[in-house]
Design a protein around this motif. Structure first.
Motif, PDB file in Angstrom:
ATOM      1  N   THR A   1       0.717  -1.301  -0.209  1.00  0.00           N
ATOM      2  CA  THR A   1       0.067   0.101  -0.102  1.00  0.00           C
ATOM      3  C   THR A   1       1.011   1.354  -0.110  1.00  0.00           C
ATOM      4  O   THR A   1       0.536   2.240  -0.693  1.00  0.00           O
ATOM      5  CB  THR A   1      -1.074  -0.012   1.049  1.00  0.00           C
ATOM      6  N   THR A   2       1.915   1.258   0.765  1.00  0.00           N
ATOM      7  CA  THR A   2       2.839   2.216   0.791  1.00  0.00           C
ATOM      8  C   THR A   2       3.503   2.369  -0.566  1.00  0.00           C
ATOM      9  O   THR A   2       3.737   3.574  -1.038  1.00  0.00           O
ATOM     10  CB  THR A   2       3.980   2.011   1.715  1.00  0.00           C
TER      11      THR A   2
ATOM     12  N   GLY B   1       1.091   4.354  -2.748  1.00  0.00           N
ATOM     13  CA  GLY B   1       1.071   5.672  -2.406  1.00  0.00           C
ATOM     14  C   GLY B   1       2.487   6.382  -2.955  1.00  0.00           C
ATOM     15  O   GLY B   1       2.342   7.579  -3.555  1.00  0.00           O
TER      16      GLY B   1
ATOM     17  N   SER C   1       1.851   6.858  -6.585  1.00  0.00           N
ATOM     18  CA  SER C   1       0.915   8.022  -7.120  1.00  0.00           C
ATOM     19  C   SER C   1       1.483   9.216  -6.639  1.00  0.00           C
ATOM     20  O   SER C   1       0.984  10.236  -7.511  1.00  0.00           O
ATOM     21  CB  SER C   1      -0.260   7.650  -6.086  1.00  0.00           C
TER      22      SER C   1
ATOM     23  N   VAL D   1      -7.221   0.501   3.648  1.00  0.00           N
ATOM     24  CA  VAL D   1      -6.549   1.372   3.162  1.00  0.00           C
ATOM     25  C   VAL D   1      -6.022   1.304   1.837  1.00  0.00           C
ATOM     26  O   VAL D   1      -5.659   2.484   1.049  1.00  0.00           O
ATOM     27  CB  VAL D   1      -5.360   1.599   4.381  1.00  0.00           C
ATOM     28  N   THR D   2      -5.660   0.088   1.288  1.00  0.00           N
ATOM     29  CA  THR D   2      -5.097  -0.080  -0.024  1.00  0.00           C
ATOM     30  C   THR D   2      -6.214   0.514  -0.881  1.00  0.00           C
ATOM     31  O   THR D   2      -5.829   1.112  -2.080  1.00  0.00           O
ATOM     32  CB  THR D   2      -4.872  -1.581  -0.233  1.00  0.00           C
TER      33      THR D   2
ATOM     34  N   THR E   1      -8.402   2.738  -0.579  1.00  0.00           N
ATOM     35  CA  THR E   1      -8.605   4.361  -0.460  1.00  0.00           C
ATOM     36  C   THR E   1      -7.386   5.051  -1.163  1.00  0.00           C
ATOM     37  O   THR E   1      -7.383   5.879  -1.791  1.00  0.00           O
ATOM     38  CB  THR E   1      -8.615   4.773   1.040  1.00  0.00           C
ATOM     39  N   THR E   2      -6.126   4.264  -0.914  1.00  0.00           N
ATOM     40  CA  THR E   2      -5.053   4.869  -1.371  1.00  0.00           C
ATOM     41  C   THR E   2      -4.971   4.802  -2.994  1.00  0.00           C
ATOM     42  O   THR E   2      -4.530   5.870  -3.821  1.00  0.00           O
ATOM     43  CB  THR E   2      -3.633   4.043  -1.106  1.00  0.00           C
TER      44      THR E   2
ATOM     45  N   SER F   1      -7.459   7.464  -4.285  1.00  0.00           N
ATOM     46  CA  SER F   1      -6.888   8.760  -4.116  1.00  0.00           C
ATOM     47  C   SER F   1      -5.989   8.958  -5.084  1.00  0.00           C
ATOM     48  O   SER F   1      -5.457  10.104  -5.478  1.00  0.00           O
ATOM     49  CB  SER F   1      -6.021   8.723  -2.641  1.00  0.00           C
ATOM     50  N   ALA F   2      -5.134   7.745  -5.570  1.00  0.00           N
ATOM     51  CA  ALA F   2      -4.237   7.916  -6.829  1.00  0.00           C
ATOM     52  C   ALA F   2      -4.845   8.844  -7.970  1.00  0.00           C
ATOM     53  O   ALA F   2      -4.269   9.741  -8.696  1.00  0.00           O
ATOM     54  CB  ALA F   2      -3.561   6.798  -6.996  1.00  0.00           C
TER      55      ALA F   2
ATOM     56  N   THR G   1     -12.792   6.994   1.466  1.00  0.00           N
ATOM     57  CA  THR G   1     -13.039   6.868   0.069  1.00  0.00           C
ATOM     58  C   THR G   1     -14.153   7.686  -0.466  1.00  0.00           C
ATOM     59  O   THR G   1     -13.803   8.656  -1.258  1.00  0.00           O
ATOM     60  CB  THR G   1     -13.354   5.330  -0.451  1.00  0.00           C
TER      61      THR G   1
ATOM     62  N   CYS H   1     -12.650  11.110  -0.370  1.00  0.00           N
ATOM     63  CA  CYS H   1     -11.729  11.341  -1.463  1.00  0.00           C
ATOM     64  C   CYS H   1     -12.395  11.802  -2.680  1.00  0.00           C
ATOM     65  O   CYS H   1     -11.964  12.457  -3.487  1.00  0.00           O
ATOM     66  CB  CYS H   1     -10.868  10.002  -1.561  1.00  0.00           C
TER      67      CYS H   1
END
Length: 590
Positions: free
Chosen positions: A176-177, A180, A183, A204-205, A207-208, A211-212, A236, A239
């Motif tokens: 996930t990081t 990010g 992105s 979180v994955t 949403t990330t 968000s990307a 989400t 976002c």
DNA sequence: GTAGGGTTAG
């Protein structure tokens, strides 16, 4: 490796008070008579963990040395973490490099420290050192390193390979990081690839990744991905709302906001901020009031956004009320709220209040200084604006391009040509700030107003990009003041290409011809206006706040028919203008 | 330890 003598450590430490701090430490007193290791260690650990000043950091290290705890990985980990919070990684490095066998926790703390203190390359350096030491990285190692590779671009791919090699190819948080990371560097395809290849994902994955897409304003992809989510979470929803707001699609944003099952403070703040970004300040303030009516408690972020909306509208009464709200509810007066308040009071004409707020701020950053300098400049206090700029320099706050727009504007208003020239040069010489079109605009206005028309023209010629209408407009205005018809015509012709429908320029040139009694030219410009169908001056609107209602009005505005008294009053004002003692300035009225 | 909202100018 030999044990290092304590004196070797002392040489590494610069503070002259260092020895004294050891001698005076209550620690030694405390330790006298303690026999078990447990009890002896406790105070050292506390000393490390409760460090509140850099000086105490040195005492903590001294205690560690004294108690021979420098080889203990847990102690070192805690010590490096403490060093990080004071940006004293030199101390961290000099002590950890003396360790015989630093473990993964020690390396992780140092790597994280370097990332936190913005030394990404050094974090990679210690990562390499860690591998050479045959210490296996953990997932924590990579969550710091991915951030580092963001600033030290080009390391992303090799880092991703390492992540797989060391068995974190399916680690949800690390992957996930990585999403990010890709992105944030605008590489959405790579981000999506990581996402698609993940066998498991969490909230979180998703949403990330959504968000990307929002990052690049690809709201179609963001929405379709959000629709595939097993269960859409608040983050989400928020976002998506933010993305549509940024796109200027207020209808979609509003519809999402109304649809969402649970709203949190971020949802509300996103709406307030979204309206503000779309210049719908009145609605921004309404949403804020609606939010408080529903007993949602705003926070500092909400408040700074609302205050900024009040500033843009120039609504003093509401602004004051919002200010009071922050005080009464014990909000921290941070730099965001601070600069918004300074700007709000200054834009509402209350410069004194702006200054009062400014000087009472517990912390001031660039934004706060820019707001107050702009406030002074806009109110015509040119010399005070320059003084404030000097004060800012003394307090070692680095100005940016925005600062100089205000400072140069101040020079223009006061006709301070030499001072303006000096500051303009310092922008490059002392601050390495690249001139933008606004800075040229300020200088052209400064020269033109002072009658240095040729110098202004020369500057325009030296610009590395195409001058815009503001620049030529400033020159034209200078030509009007100093009656330079020849260059006025040059500026006018340029403006005819850039803004052929702006009637103001025509009227300006006409009045200059009229003054010279060049009636033929007057008629010609008039004819051109007729051909293009340019008649009226497009009015700008102003707003006024009455009983917390914002009313817009413009010159020759007939839209306020509901309140006839307004027009009666205007008639009366016109009548008074005809009375003896009032002299109208008609020089440039054609 | 990974996700979503903030301030100044134009």
């Amino acid at each position: 490796m030999d044990k290092v003598a304590p004196s070797a450590y002392f040489q590494n430490i610069s503070s002259p008070c260092f020895l004294q701090s050891i001698l005076s430490m209550s620690l030694s007193h405390h330790l006298r008579g303690c026999s078990t290791l447990m009890i002896q260690n406790l105070p050292v650990l506390q000393l490390i963990q409760q460090c509140s000043t850099p000086k105490l950091l040195e005492s903590a290290l001294a205690a560690m040395i004294k108690m021979s705890q420098c080889q203990d990985c847990y102690f070192m980990n805690q010590f490096i973490t403490a060093c990080t919070s004071f940006n004293r990684l030199d101390l961290a490095v000099s002590s950890m490099t003396q360790m015989h066998q630093p473990n993964v926790f020690v390396y992780n703390a140092l790597i994280k420290g370097f990332v936190t203190c913005s030394y990404p390359i050094r974090s990679l350096e210690f990562y390499v050192r860690m591998l050479r030491d045959s210490v296996s990285p953990s997932s924590y190692t990579y969550s710091s390193l991915v951030k580092a590779s963001l600033s030290a671009s080009g390391f992303g791919e090799s880092l991703q390979a390492h992540i797989c090699k060391f068995g974190f190819g399916f680690h949800v948080q690390i992957q996930t990081t990585l999403i990010g990371f890709y992105s944030a560097s605008g590489r959405i395809k790579e981000a999506r690839k990581v996402f698609d290849e993940m066998p498991q994902r969490d909230d979180v994955t998703w949403t990330t990744m959504v968000s990307a897409y929002r990052q690049v304003l690809d709201m179609n992809s963001a929405t379709s991905l959000a629709n595939q989510m097993p269960e859409r979470n608040v983050a989400t929803w928020n976002c998506l709302i933010d993305g549509y707001m940024r796109l200027g699609n207020l209808e979609e944003a509003e519809s999402l906001f109304n649809q969402m099952p649970v709203k949190d403070i971020i949802s509300w703040t996103t709406m307030v901020n979204g309206y503000s970004h779309n210049k719908r300040y009145g609605e921004a303030i309404s949403v804020f009031y609606k939010m408080t009516e529903q007993r949602i408690i705003p926070d500092e972020i909400t408040m700074s956004t609302v205050i900024s909306a009040c500033a843009h509208l120039g609504v003093l009464e509401i602004g004051k009320e919002v200010h009071m709200y922050t005080v009464q509810n014990g909000f921290v007066l941070d730099v965001y709220i601070g600069s918004a308040l300074v700007d709000m009071y200054s834009k509402c004409g209350k410069l004194e209040r702006a200054l009062l707020v400014f000087f009472n701020l517990p912390k001031r950053n660039l934004f706060c200084w820019n707001a107050i300098i702009e406030g002074l400049a806009a109110h015509g206090y040119a010399l005070e604006a320059l003084k404030m700029f000097a004060k800012m320099e003394r307090e070692l706050v680095k100005p940016n391009a925005v600062t100089f727009v205000s400072v140069l504007t101040a020079c223009t208003h006061a006709g301070l040509v030499e001072e303006g020239r000096r500051i303009y040069r310092r922008m490059i010489d002392d601050f390495s700030i690249v001139y933008n079109v606004e800075h040229y605009g300020c200088m052209v206005a400064l020269f033109s107003k002072a009658g240095l028309i040729h110098e202004a023209l020369e500057l325009i010629g030296s610009m590395e990009f195409e001058p815009n209408a503001v620049i030529w407009g400033a020159l034209l205005d200078g030509c009007r003041i100093h009656k330079n018809l020849e260059i006025a015509e040059i500026a006018f012709n340029k403006l005819m290409v850039l803004e052929p429908r702006n009637s103001g320029y025509y009227f300006l040139l006409i009045s200059m011809y009229a003054e010279e009694k060049r009636w033929g030219d007057v008629a010609e410009v008039r004819g051109r206006m007729r051909e293009l169908g340019i008649e009226k001056i497009c009015p700008g609107t102003s707003s006024i706040e009455i009983e917390k209602q914002v009313h817009l009005f413009a010159a020759a505005d007939k839209s306020h028919s509901a309140s006839d008294e307004v027009y009666l009053l205007i008639d009366e004002i016109y009548e008074q203008m005809g009375l003896p003692g009032y002299v109208q300035e008609t020089e440039n009225v054609y």
